[in-house]
Write a protein that holds these residues in place. Structure first.
Motif, PDB file in Angstrom:
ATOM      1  N   PRO A   1      -4.009   2.884  -2.843  1.00 33.81           N
ATOM      2  CA  PRO A   1      -3.218   1.903  -2.004  1.00 33.81           C
ATOM      3  C   PRO A   1      -3.686   0.295  -2.565  1.00 33.81           C
ATOM      4  O   PRO A   1      -2.844  -0.475  -2.295  1.00 33.81           O
ATOM      5  N   ILE A   2      -4.925   0.250  -2.890  1.00 40.90           N
ATOM      6  CA  ILE A   2      -5.325  -1.119  -3.155  1.00 40.90           C
ATOM      7  C   ILE A   2      -4.681  -1.631  -4.450  1.00 40.90           C
ATOM      8  O   ILE A   2      -4.233  -2.823  -4.506  1.00 40.90           O
TER       9      ILE A   2
ATOM     10  N   GLU B   1     -11.702   2.278   3.680  1.00 47.67           N
ATOM     11  CA  GLU B   1     -12.015   1.074   3.271  1.00 47.67           C
ATOM     12  C   GLU B   1     -11.462   0.769   1.998  1.00 47.67           C
ATOM     13  O   GLU B   1     -11.421   1.558   0.844  1.00 47.67           O
ATOM     14  N   LEU B   2     -10.798  -0.560   1.806  1.00 45.97           N
ATOM     15  CA  LEU B   2     -10.344  -0.961   0.673  1.00 45.97           C
ATOM     16  C   LEU B   2     -11.566  -1.765  -0.210  1.00 45.97           C
ATOM     17  O   LEU B   2     -12.411  -2.250   0.190  1.00 45.97           O
TER      18      LEU B   2
ATOM     19  N   MET C   1       0.780  -1.324   0.048  1.00 42.45           N
ATOM     20  CA  MET C   1       0.031  -0.058  -0.087  1.00 42.45           C
ATOM     21  C   MET C   1       0.933   1.288  -0.052  1.00 42.45           C
ATOM     22  O   MET C   1       0.581   2.331  -0.795  1.00 42.45           O
TER      23      MET C   1
ATOM     24  N   PRO D   1     -11.843  -6.713   4.202  1.00 45.84           N
ATOM     25  CA  PRO D   1     -11.289  -5.525   3.229  1.00 45.84           C
ATOM     26  C   PRO D   1     -11.050  -4.296   4.164  1.00 45.84           C
ATOM     27  O   PRO D   1     -10.401  -3.555   3.743  1.00 45.84           O
TER      28      PRO D   1
ATOM     29  N   LEU E   1      -8.452  -9.678   1.228  1.00 46.05           N
ATOM     30  CA  LEU E   1      -9.547  -8.524   0.684  1.00 46.05           C
ATOM     31  C   LEU E   1     -10.943  -8.907   0.490  1.00 46.05           C
ATOM     32  O   LEU E   1     -11.750  -8.265   0.321  1.00 46.05           O
TER      33      LEU E   1
ATOM     34  N   ARG F   1      -8.621   0.070   7.343  1.00 52.96           N
ATOM     35  CA  ARG F   1      -9.326   1.449   7.077  1.00 52.96           C
ATOM     36  C   ARG F   1      -8.821   2.464   8.050  1.00 52.96           C
ATOM     37  O   ARG F   1      -8.643   3.808   7.723  1.00 52.96           O
TER      38      ARG F   1
ATOM     39  N   VAL G   1      -6.459   5.375   5.565  1.00 54.24           N
ATOM     40  CA  VAL G   1      -6.382   4.679   4.111  1.00 54.24           C
ATOM     41  C   VAL G   1      -7.796   4.684   3.719  1.00 54.24           C
ATOM     42  O   VAL G   1      -8.038   4.766   2.611  1.00 54.24           O
TER      43      VAL G   1
END
Length: 586
Positions: A57-58, A243-244, A47, A354, A350, A358, A241
């Motif tokens: 970052p994802i 939520e991915l 990331m 995920p 993921l 965060r 960051v």
């Protein structure tokens, strides 16, 4: 052989298939444990390095997953770990930001980065097929030291605003440093962000120094997330960051404009060279411990496959990481199954959790990048160059300034150019010296090292430590003519030709003119210890029309013995004898 049999034979040549066939059951537990440990480093670094490349970052996690799988199938090394790298991040950003800056479209930036990875893959695979593994040698160590020092400084300056919780609108080291200073002066810094970032750097450096077996980055990230939740850092102005995206990345063919390919290709070339040089050096170091041999062309194919896999799944260019490979080795890794385990664990994260990262503060990611940049820098190496060889220190400084003042992509071009010019300079102005006999030592030695060495009257022994080619042939001729103009002039000039590994056609013409010029003055040009391939070229060029075949001796000693056996003659007699021996000179 049937088509099926041929296909099976080719399949067995794939490194991943061969690794499965040769896998030992006792390795399984060690590889799984090493994969779990490695994942704790892969996630935060992935990331952080994505953001260093100016990407979401994802994408760093997507890249990590696919490059690990791609290299596991096609990479020759049992232990090497590929992934997003701090040394490539600025190069990726320099390639895509000018094209994606308008509007700040993250999807366009990802498409450009994925195209860049595919182009790096194509370069690597084609170069592998053409057996161009020697490209890794294009950057000398002094220029690489300067390049990496400049890169480290560039990365650190670029991350400082993020570390202190604000943004700057600037491009280039000096502009970013100036805007960062203005931001501090104008009170833009967020105290909580600076506290998290600086504490993160200190914690990672302390743990790496005093407790190297502890996963320093993981400890710092966990503590930063804990602090973010416990003290509600978002409310204090600290960015996180967030939520991915959930799930595995889909296969995606990047959609970009044809006009973007030019700048991307220039960036891909630089990334390919740096990635290959880094991979070869790292794989060589670790192969020596495991008893493997490093084959540059196979490594190029493995890197190409890893980049292709990343580029087709919304990733960006990758390289080898010495730190991640060291972690895998210390954790007991025995094969590429370690990387596969790491990729699977990231996929599970993921899909299932995920939101795990965060609340990770952005200054913590900046701390990860800055500590990685500090590991790139080699200030002691630059100091050593200053002490040992000033010319190579200056090359290092030139590469450093190229990166710091002109940018990352021009910097790598300067580093490669300086390395090539340094090779050319050494061949253009090689070490050259007159030789003499030193009492108590066998053979003949440089009068520069032994000023009191004995020299025979009328005899000059001259050594030129380079191949003779178009760029240095004139220098060679001028030095021999200088010897010939001495008072009194020599009778023989013996070339100690053992270091002369080649003679091109330009140098051949110069030798022919030089021999005729010397013959006219009653001086013979003699060659000793000339290699057979070089002698064959001289004969093929027809030089023996002017240079008497009897002028070649197997050793310097035999040439000196032949000179000592000459009858005493007057200068006029010597000149007449030379004209008789070389009628072509008249």
């Amino acid at each position: 052989m049937t088509a099926v049999a041929r296909a099976g034979e080719l399949l067995r040549e794939v490194p991943g298939v061969r690794a499965v066939a040769e896998y030992r059951r006792q390795w399984l537990v060690k590889d799984v444990v090493a994969g779990v440990v490695l994942t704790t480093l892969l996630v935060p670094q992935g990331m952080a390095y994505a953001e260093l490349a100016k990407l979401p970052p994802i994408t760093g996690l997507y890249t990590t997953i696919l490059c690990l799988l791609g290299y596991a199938v096609c990479g020759p090394s049992r232990i090497l770990v590929l992934g997003p790298d701090s040394s490539l991040g600025p190069m990726i950003a320099a390639s895509i930001v000018p094209l994606a800056a308008s509007g700040g479209d993250s999807k366009r930036a990802v498409a450009l980065a994925s195209t860049l990875a595919i182009m790096v893959a194509a370069i690597m695979i084609l170069a592998s097929v053409a057996r161009l593994g020697f490209i890794a040698d294009l950057i000398s160590k002094p220029t690489m030291i300067g390049y990496l020092n400049g890169l480290a400084l560039t990365i650190i300056i670029g991350q400082l605003p993020k570390l202190f919780g604000f943004k700057v609108d600037a491009d280039g080291l000096l502009a970013e440093a100036r805007e960062f200073a203005k931001g501090l002066a104008n009170g833009k810094a967020v105290g909580a962000a600076a506290a998290v970032g600086i504490a993160g750097i200190v914690l990672v450096l302390v743990l790496q120094r005093w407790l190297p077996k502890v996963p320093a980055v993981l400890v710092m990230v966990v503590l930063a997330i804990g602090a973010s939740v416990a003290f509600d850092l978002k409310a204090h102005g600290v960015s996180t960051v967030g939520e991915l995206p959930e799930g595995f990345p889909p296969l995606t063919i990047p959609d970009i404009k044809m006009g973007d390919l030019g700048l991307l290709f220039a960036g891909a070339l630089g990334i390919a060279v740096v990635s290959l040089a880094d991979t070869i050096s790292t794989s060589t170091a670790f192969a020596a411990r495991t008893g493997q041999e490093v084959e540059g062309n196979k490594e190029m194919f493995g890197i190409g496959a890893a980049n292709l896999a990343a580029g087709l799944f919304q990733g960006f260019p990758v390289s080898t990481s010495g730190s991640r490979t060291a972690v895998a080795e210390r954790s007991g890794s025995r094969s590429q199954l370690t990387g596969v385990v790491g990729a699977v664990l990231i996929i599970l994260m993921l899909v299932l959790v995920p939101g795990l990262f965060r609340d990770l503060p952005q200054p913590a990611l900046a701390a990860v990048v800055i500590t990685a940049a500090l590991s790139l820098a080699d200030v002691p190496g630059a100091i050593r160059l200053w002490r040992q060889r000033r010319t190579e220190f200056l090359l290092s400084i030139a590469a450093f300034l190229g990166v710091a003042l002109l940018g990352v992509l021009p910097g790598i071009a300067i580093a490669i150019g300086l390395s090539i010019l340094n090779v050319f300079r050494r061949a253009w102005w090689p070490y050259e010296t007159e030789l003499g006999r030193v009492p108590g030592l066998e053979g003949y030695h440089s009068i520069r090292s032994y000023p009191d060495a004995e020299r025979r009257p009328g005899l000059v022994i001259y050594r030129f430590d380079a191949p003779l080619f178009f760029a240095n042939a004139k220098n060679f001729r001028e030095e021999v003519e200088r010897f010939a103009r001495a008072d009194p002039p020599p009778v023989w000039i013996v070339i100690a030709a053992e270091p002369v590994t080649d003679v091109d056609t330009t140098a051949s013409d110069e030798l022919e003119d030089l021999d005729e010029w010397l013959n006219a003055r009653g001086i013979r040009l003699i060659f000793a210890e000339m290699k057979d391939p070089v002698r064959e070229k001289i004969e093929r060029y027809g030089l023996t029309r002017t240079i008497d075949p009897r002028s070649f001796y197997p050793t310097v000693e035999s040439a000196v013995a032949a000179y000592d056996a000459l009858p005493a003659t007057t200068e006029a007699e010597t000149e007449a004898e030379a004209e008789t021996d070389h009628p072509s000179s008249r």
